[in-house]
Motif scaffolding. Structure first.
Motif, mmCIF file in Angstrom:
data_model
loop_
_atom_site.group_PDB
_atom_site.id
_atom_site.type_symbol
_atom_site.label_atom_id
_atom_site.label_comp_id
_atom_site.label_asym_id
_atom_site.label_seq_id
_atom_site.Cartn_x
_atom_site.Cartn_y
_atom_site.Cartn_z
ATOM 1 N N LEU A 204 0.825 -1.204 0.000
ATOM 2 C CA LEU A 204 0.000 0.000 0.000
ATOM 3 C C LEU A 204 0.864 1.260 0.000
ATOM 4 N N ARG A 205 1.921 1.225 0.790
ATOM 5 C CA ARG A 205 2.794 2.400 0.900
ATOM 6 C C ARG A 205 3.499 2.696 -0.419
ATOM 7 N N GLU A 206 3.959 1.659 -1.081
ATOM 8 C CA GLU A 206 4.745 1.845 -2.294
ATOM 9 C C GLU A 206 3.931 1.661 -3.572
ATOM 10 N N GLN A 207 2.636 1.321 -3.398
ATOM 11 C CA GLN A 207 1.766 1.115 -4.563
ATOM 12 C C GLN A 207 2.392 0.116 -5.528
ATOM 13 N N ARG A 208 2.765 -1.037 -4.974
ATOM 14 C CA ARG A 208 3.435 -2.077 -5.761
ATOM 15 C C ARG A 208 2.611 -3.351 -5.782
ATOM 16 N N ARG A 209 2.738 -4.100 -6.856
ATOM 17 C CA ARG A 209 2.190 -5.446 -6.900
ATOM 18 C C ARG A 209 3.103 -6.367 -6.092
ATOM 19 N N VAL A 210 2.532 -7.450 -5.597
ATOM 20 C CA VAL A 210 3.319 -8.400 -4.810
ATOM 21 C C VAL A 210 3.979 -9.395 -5.757
ATOM 22 N N THR A 211 5.220 -9.144 -6.067
ATOM 23 C CA THR A 211 6.026 -10.048 -6.884
ATOM 24 C C THR A 211 7.080 -10.693 -5.997
ATOM 25 N N LEU A 212 7.757 -11.707 -6.509
ATOM 26 C CA LEU A 212 8.785 -12.366 -5.710
ATOM 27 C C LEU A 212 9.921 -11.408 -5.342
ATOM 28 N N PRO A 213 10.457 -10.617 -6.273
ATOM 29 C CA PRO A 213 11.499 -9.664 -5.881
ATOM 30 C C PRO A 213 11.022 -8.669 -4.826
ATOM 31 N N PHE A 214 9.756 -8.239 -4.930
ATOM 32 C CA PHE A 214 9.213 -7.304 -3.953
ATOM 33 C C PHE A 214 9.137 -7.958 -2.576
ATOM 34 N N VAL A 215 8.634 -9.188 -2.510
ATOM 35 C CA VAL A 215 8.546 -9.907 -1.235
ATOM 36 C C VAL A 215 9.931 -10.068 -0.613
ATOM 37 N N GLN A 216 10.894 -10.488 -1.412
ATOM 38 C CA GLN A 216 12.246 -10.689 -0.899
ATOM 39 C C GLN A 216 12.862 -9.378 -0.415
ATOM 40 N N ALA A 217 12.588 -8.280 -1.127
ATOM 41 C CA ALA A 217 13.132 -6.981 -0.725
ATOM 42 C C ALA A 217 12.515 -6.512 0.584
ATOM 43 N N VAL A 218 11.209 -6.687 0.741
ATOM 44 C CA VAL A 218 10.531 -6.270 1.975
ATOM 45 C C VAL A 218 11.051 -7.067 3.164
ATOM 46 N N LEU A 219 11.198 -8.369 2.996
ATOM 47 C CA LEU A 219 11.656 -9.212 4.096
ATOM 48 C C LEU A 219 13.126 -8.948 4.430
ATOM 49 N N ALA A 220 13.933 -8.667 3.410
ATOM 50 C CA ALA A 220 15.341 -8.343 3.659
ATOM 51 C C ALA A 220 15.458 -7.035 4.435
ATOM 52 N N ALA A 221 14.642 -6.049 4.059
ATOM 53 C CA ALA A 221 14.664 -4.776 4.774
ATOM 54 C C ALA A 221 14.208 -4.954 6.200
ATOM 55 N N ARG A 222 13.196 -5.783 6.398
ATOM 56 C CA ARG A 222 12.694 -6.053 7.746
ATOM 57 C C ARG A 222 13.754 -6.742 8.588
ATOM 58 N N ALA A 223 14.452 -7.720 8.000
ATOM 59 C CA ALA A 223 15.497 -8.441 8.734
ATOM 60 C C ALA A 223 16.635 -7.507 9.114
ATOM 61 N N ALA A 224 17.006 -6.611 8.189
ATOM 62 C CA ALA A 224 18.072 -5.662 8.468
ATOM 63 C C ALA A 224 17.664 -4.700 9.584
ATOM 64 N N GLU A 225 16.427 -4.246 9.542
ATOM 65 C CA GLU A 225 15.933 -3.328 10.568
ATOM 66 C C GLU A 225 15.888 -4.003 11.930
ATOM 67 N N THR A 226 15.413 -5.253 11.959
ATOM 68 C CA THR A 226 15.350 -5.985 13.219
ATOM 69 C C THR A 226 16.724 -6.215 13.790
ATOM 70 N N GLY A 227 17.684 -6.572 12.922
ATOM 71 C CA GLY A 227 19.062 -6.780 13.382
ATOM 72 C C GLY A 227 19.693 -5.521 13.915
ATOM 73 N N GLN A 228 19.424 -4.402 13.262
ATOM 74 C CA GLN A 228 19.957 -3.128 13.714
ATOM 75 C C GLN A 228 19.378 -2.741 15.057
ATOM 76 N N THR A 229 18.078 -2.975 15.245
ATOM 77 C CA THR A 229 17.423 -2.664 16.511
ATOM 78 C C THR A 229 17.990 -3.504 17.630
ATOM 79 N N ALA A 230 18.222 -4.774 17.347
ATOM 80 C CA ALA A 230 18.767 -5.673 18.369
ATOM 81 C C ALA A 230 20.176 -5.254 18.772
ATOM 82 N N ARG A 231 20.985 -4.809 17.796
ATOM 83 C CA ARG A 231 22.372 -4.408 18.098
ATOM 84 C C ARG A 231 22.427 -3.115 18.917
#
Length: 233
Positions: A204-231
């Protein structure tokens, strides 16, 4: 003390509902029991949906959800008043150990609710007799509940959970996303629904269709953010 005054009253997400729980081939009986409003003891491995069902029951019957980890963190004094709500879901009962006052507090709570003819739902990883970490008196009391074992979803059930969860959020998942998801991501129902929520917000935020690259990018960003928060803690 009414439900609004309970100190540990937990917000129940909209996704915690009976109609969003995928029963698979083996879990119909437990859903019917909770929908009917009878007391019950649920057990099953992590990821079988115990918490989802407890929250769904609490929402459906106007009850309260109480995870024992929150009680342990806040202190047993917060239990005052929990004997009164007509419907109460107690999660993680296996955390009430035998070495402290925790099990005694839970036993008193269960006995009080039984005396007041209240409906109580409990959940743990195993049946009471297979929880040696609990005191014998508490195991005996828990064994008096009607019990229901939850089974892990099979491959078809996992696919249904994913597709139904996406449909409820208005997401269209291409076949390649579904195949990749089922082979690479955790299958815990709570995590599946949480990940779908993340994708829904990102799409909704990016007005994007859900494609495999999009899913992988969202999850990678989430993982990076979570790791940064934990550190940073």
């Amino acid at each position: 003390m009414n439900g609004m005054q309970l100190p540990l009253a937990v917000h129940l997400p909209q996704t915690a509902a009976f109609d969003s729980f995928v029963t698979g081939a083996d879990n119909h009986e437990v859903v019917q029991a909770l929908q009917s409003g009878q007391s019950a003891y649920l057990f099953g491995a992590a990821g079988t949906g115990k918490t989802h069902l407890l929250m769904a029951a609490a929402r459906a019957h106007g009850g309260t959800y109480l995870p024992w980890s929150a009680v342990a963190a806040a202190g047993l004094d917060v239990l005052e008043g929990y004997s009164h709500p007509q419907h109460l879901a107690i999660d993680e009962v296996d955390l009430a150990g035998a070495a402290d006052d925790s099990w005694q507090a839970m036993l008193r709570l269960l006995d009080q609710r039984h005396q007041h003819q209240r409906v109580t739902w409990c959940a743990a990883l195993k049946p009471p007799e297979h929880l040696p970490g609990l005191a014998a008196d508490l195991r005996t009391r828990l064994a008096q509940f009607p019990r229901y074992g939850l089974q892990t979803l099979d491959e078809a059930g996992q696919r249904t959970l994913l597709l139904e969860g996406a449909r409820r959020r208005g997401l269209k998942l291409p076949d390649e996303v579904v195949r990749w998801w089922l082979h690479h991501l955790p299958r815990d129902p709570a995590r599946v629904l949480d990940t779908l929520d993340q994708l829904d917000r990102a799409a909704l935020r990016e007005q994007r269709r859900v494609t495999l690259p999009f899913v992988q990018a969202v999850l990678a960003a989430r993982a990076a953010e979570t790791g940064q928060t934990a550190r940073s803690r």
